[in-house]
Design a protein around this motif. Structure first.
Motif, PDB file in Angstrom:
ATOM      1  N   SER A 192      -9.013  -1.881  -3.131  1.00  0.00           N
ATOM      2  CA  SER A 192      -7.736  -1.188  -2.953  1.00  0.00           C
ATOM      3  C   SER A 192      -6.591  -1.942  -3.629  1.00  0.00           C
ATOM      4  O   SER A 192      -5.813  -1.365  -4.395  1.00  0.00           O
ATOM      5  CB  SER A 192      -7.429  -1.039  -1.461  1.00  0.00           C
ATOM      6  N   VAL A 193      -6.490  -3.229  -3.342  1.00  0.00           N
ATOM      7  CA  VAL A 193      -5.406  -4.023  -3.929  1.00  0.00           C
ATOM      8  C   VAL A 193      -5.614  -4.173  -5.433  1.00  0.00           C
ATOM      9  O   VAL A 193      -4.698  -3.994  -6.231  1.00  0.00           O
ATOM     10  CB  VAL A 193      -5.312  -5.416  -3.257  1.00  0.00           C
ATOM     11  N   GLU A 194      -6.841  -4.468  -5.806  1.00  0.00           N
ATOM     12  CA  GLU A 194      -7.103  -4.756  -7.222  1.00  0.00           C
ATOM     13  C   GLU A 194      -6.821  -3.538  -8.105  1.00  0.00           C
ATOM     14  O   GLU A 194      -6.149  -3.637  -9.131  1.00  0.00           O
ATOM     15  CB  GLU A 194      -8.547  -5.243  -7.396  1.00  0.00           C
ATOM     16  N   LEU A 195      -7.297  -2.388  -7.690  1.00  0.00           N
ATOM     17  CA  LEU A 195      -7.114  -1.193  -8.537  1.00  0.00           C
ATOM     18  C   LEU A 195      -5.634  -0.815  -8.642  1.00  0.00           C
ATOM     19  O   LEU A 195      -5.123  -0.540  -9.731  1.00  0.00           O
ATOM     20  CB  LEU A 195      -7.923  -0.021  -7.988  1.00  0.00           C
ATOM     21  N   ASN A 216       2.167   0.938  -5.146  1.00  0.00           N
ATOM     22  CA  ASN A 216       1.211  -0.095  -4.784  1.00  0.00           C
ATOM     23  C   ASN A 216       0.686   0.090  -3.363  1.00  0.00           C
ATOM     24  O   ASN A 216      -0.439   0.536  -3.157  1.00  0.00           O
ATOM     25  CB  ASN A 216       1.899  -1.458  -4.943  1.00  0.00           C
ATOM     26  N   ASP A 217       1.544  -0.169  -2.377  1.00  0.00           N
ATOM     27  CA  ASP A 217       1.114  -0.099  -0.974  1.00  0.00           C
ATOM     28  C   ASP A 217       0.532   1.254  -0.607  1.00  0.00           C
ATOM     29  O   ASP A 217      -0.449   1.354   0.117  1.00  0.00           O
ATOM     30  CB  ASP A 217       2.316  -0.310  -0.043  1.00  0.00           C
ATOM     31  N   THR A 218       1.166   2.289  -1.103  1.00  0.00           N
ATOM     32  CA  THR A 218       0.811   3.636  -0.666  1.00  0.00           C
ATOM     33  C   THR A 218      -0.599   4.006  -1.107  1.00  0.00           C
ATOM     34  O   THR A 218      -1.437   4.387  -0.291  1.00  0.00           O
ATOM     35  CB  THR A 218       1.816   4.628  -1.251  1.00  0.00           C
ATOM     36  N   THR A 219      -0.852   3.850  -2.402  1.00  0.00           N
ATOM     37  CA  THR A 219      -2.177   4.195  -2.912  1.00  0.00           C
ATOM     38  C   THR A 219      -3.216   3.213  -2.387  1.00  0.00           C
ATOM     39  O   THR A 219      -4.337   3.591  -2.043  1.00  0.00           O
ATOM     40  CB  THR A 219      -2.159   4.198  -4.441  1.00  0.00           C
ATOM     41  N   ARG A 220      -2.825   1.945  -2.299  1.00  0.00           N
ATOM     42  CA  ARG A 220      -3.720   0.921  -1.760  1.00  0.00           C
ATOM     43  C   ARG A 220      -4.238   1.346  -0.381  1.00  0.00           C
ATOM     44  O   ARG A 220      -5.438   1.335  -0.116  1.00  0.00           O
ATOM     45  CB  ARG A 220      -2.944  -0.396  -1.619  1.00  0.00           C
TER      46      ARG A 220
END
Lengths: 419, 106
Positions: free
Chosen positions: A155-158, A257-261
């Protein structure tokens, strides 16, 4: 959210005097029990006044149609940072950085238009091969048969790689973006790595310094197809103050970032908790197109948006006064049975899956909504080609936040590859 | 029943009979015309039913209202003949209306 009828917190939510219900408390989100309180508020007091120790008095709007009424009435319900902005958490003026999400028209419209080309359909089509290549590389590098943290590895990496692409940010430094995102949304009360307000401010200062260097390179170069260049060349944004530059950077970093993560993490968890739906998806990968908006509804990665009333106004039978804080709980609107059929079920083939309120509505509706959908779509298409199952192997850890609704860790195991 | 022609971004035409009183958005969504998303369900709140009104019909479809103008101001690739299809009510006078769809909704 937990919706078990016999959960002890549910009994507590229904036994408590209505006036004592304050859904802004971080632990309700960390323990995933806030849904019980929303359920009661939607039924008994859909526009609810609470007095929080931390935030003072505020209104909670919990029904879909009332949230829609607030979100589409930007003339009365202001987003302006100088009078409070868009979240319950407020900081002194010197620590509230203006960005177009926290502006009213006409400045909002002008600044938003500067970044819109990035996420317009034609540009998304150009970005798709890059997103796919990166998703494939990340998935191909995952261990099979050994437990790992889905949040960190996927999640974070992508999403961080994606963000680096959007900014044309030095790729090897990309984890700084994650760090600054956590700094921007965190607080010393236990939400993320922020240990003091001074630390937060200092780290965001470093963010501004780094991006100012990129800005200076790009403002003197021909316009290019990245967000910094777009801001540096658009008439509405090229003369921004440093505070406004930082504000818009934070908006784009957190928004992208946060949302899609958290939707990437939340989607995997939802499919694990609803194995019939995971089975249906495996049998028919074409359902990814309706799975993705259902993941976004289910997770609702931003639990709320806040407005400030510019005038006295009636809402759901309650008298809102000029200056009042009004909180739209998107997380609750997306579980409102009057707007969404069987809202507590995760159903990957709904007839109108995009009829959810996670992106907000009205002029502040998420500018990156189709990019978010694209990232999730590509990821799930590639997952289904590779792995029969990804199993959540233990309880995930959730953010202690009434704003960023997500996860800090989620242990998973991939038992096998396809073929 | 009035007939509305929707032209997809790729050029494909769909001539659809739309009941008087329905919106141009509903005419598309209920008849499976691709390219109109209408995420908000017709509340003038998402701008994902963006269409370009054929120049010959602009006078008859009228001008966008305040909220619609606000939403269009945030859209991608909006032009002077841009409208939100949920805000165009079909009447007998609009029999023959032609609208074109953008390359995507956003």
């Amino acid at each position: 959210m937990h919706m078990l009828a016999d959960h002890p917190e549910r009994a507590r939510a229904w036994a408590m005097p209505l006036a004592d219900i304050d859904v802004s408390k971080g632990y309700l989100f960390e323990q995933d029990v806030v849904g019980f309180y929303f359920e009661r508020l939607r039924l008994e007091d859909p526009v609810h006044r609470a007095v929080s120790k931390r935030y003072g008095p505020y209104w909670s709007v919990t029904r879909y149609k009332d949230i829609m009424a607030v979100d589409t009435n930007h003339a009365v319900f202001s987003s302006e940072a100088r009078i409070g902005g868009i979240s319950l958490a407020e900081r002194p003026r010197a620590e509230m950085f203006p960005s177009f999400i926290a502006m009213d028209p006409p400045r909002h419209d002008e600044q938003r238009r500067a970044v819109t080309p990035m996420v317009a359909p034609a540009n998304l089509a150009m970005l798709e091969p890059t997103i796919r290549a990166r998703a494939c590389r990340i998935l191909d590098g995952l261990p099979v048969g050994a437990q790992f943290d889905w949040v960190e590895r996927v999640s974070v990496e992508l999403t961080t790689q994606m963000l680096a692409t959007l900014f044309d940010f030095p790729f090897e430094d990309r984890r700084l973006l994650t760090w600054w995102s956590d700094m921007a949304t965190g607080d010393p009360d236990g939400n993320g790595p922020v240990t003091s307000w001074e630390m937060r401010l200092a780290e965001l200062g470093k963010c501004l310094a780094y991006f100012t260097r990129l800005w200076n390179e790009r403002v003197n170069a021909p316009p290019a197809n990245d967000l910094i260049s777009m801001l540096a060349h658009a008439p509405s944004t090229r003369h921004m103050s440093p505070d406004e530059f930082l504000g818009n950077l934070i908006l784009l970093i957190v928004g992208g970032n946060d949302t899609t993560r958290n939707s990437i993490s939340g989607g995997l968890l939802a499919l694990n908790r609803h194995p019939d739906q995971y089975e249906k998806l495996r049998a028919n990968p074409a359902l990814v197109s309706s799975l993705v908006p259902e993941i976004i509804r289910w997770q609702t990665p931003l639990a709320h948006m806040r407005r400030t009333a510019l005038a006295d106004v009636e809402l759901g039978g309650k008298q809102i006064r000029k200056g009042d804080k009004v909180v739209m709980w998107y997380l609750s609107g997306n579980r409102d049975p009057e707007a969404i059929e069987e809202p507590d079920r995760f159903i990957i083939d709904r007839a109108r899956p995009r009829a959810h309120i996670a992106f907000g509505f009205g002029i502040h509706r998420c500018v990156g909504n189709r990019l978010a959908e694209l990232q999730l779509t590509v990821l799930w298409e590639e997952i289904l080609k590779r792995f029969p199952r990804i199993e959540v192997a233990g309880e995930p850890t959730r953010t202690r936040s009434n704003f960023v609704h997500g996860f800090t860790a989620m242990p998973v195991v991939i038992p096998a590859r396809i073929g | 029943m009035p007939r509305v022609t929707y032209i997809e971004h790729g050029g494909k035409r769909h001539a659809i009979e739309v009941p008087v009183g329905d919106s141009v958005m509903r005419g598309a969504v209920y008849n499976g015309v691709p390219g109109i998303d209408a995420d908000c369900g017709g509340e003038c709140a998402c701008a994902t039913c963006h269409v370009y009104v054929d120049q010959a019909w602009l006078a008859r479809t009228g001008a966008p209202g305040d909220m619609e103008r606000s939403m269009l101001a945030c859209g991608a690739d909006t032009r002077p003949n841009s409208r939100l299809a949920c805000q165009i009510r079909v009447t007998e006078a609009l029999d023959g209306l032609v609208v074109s769809l953008p390359d995507g909704q956003h």
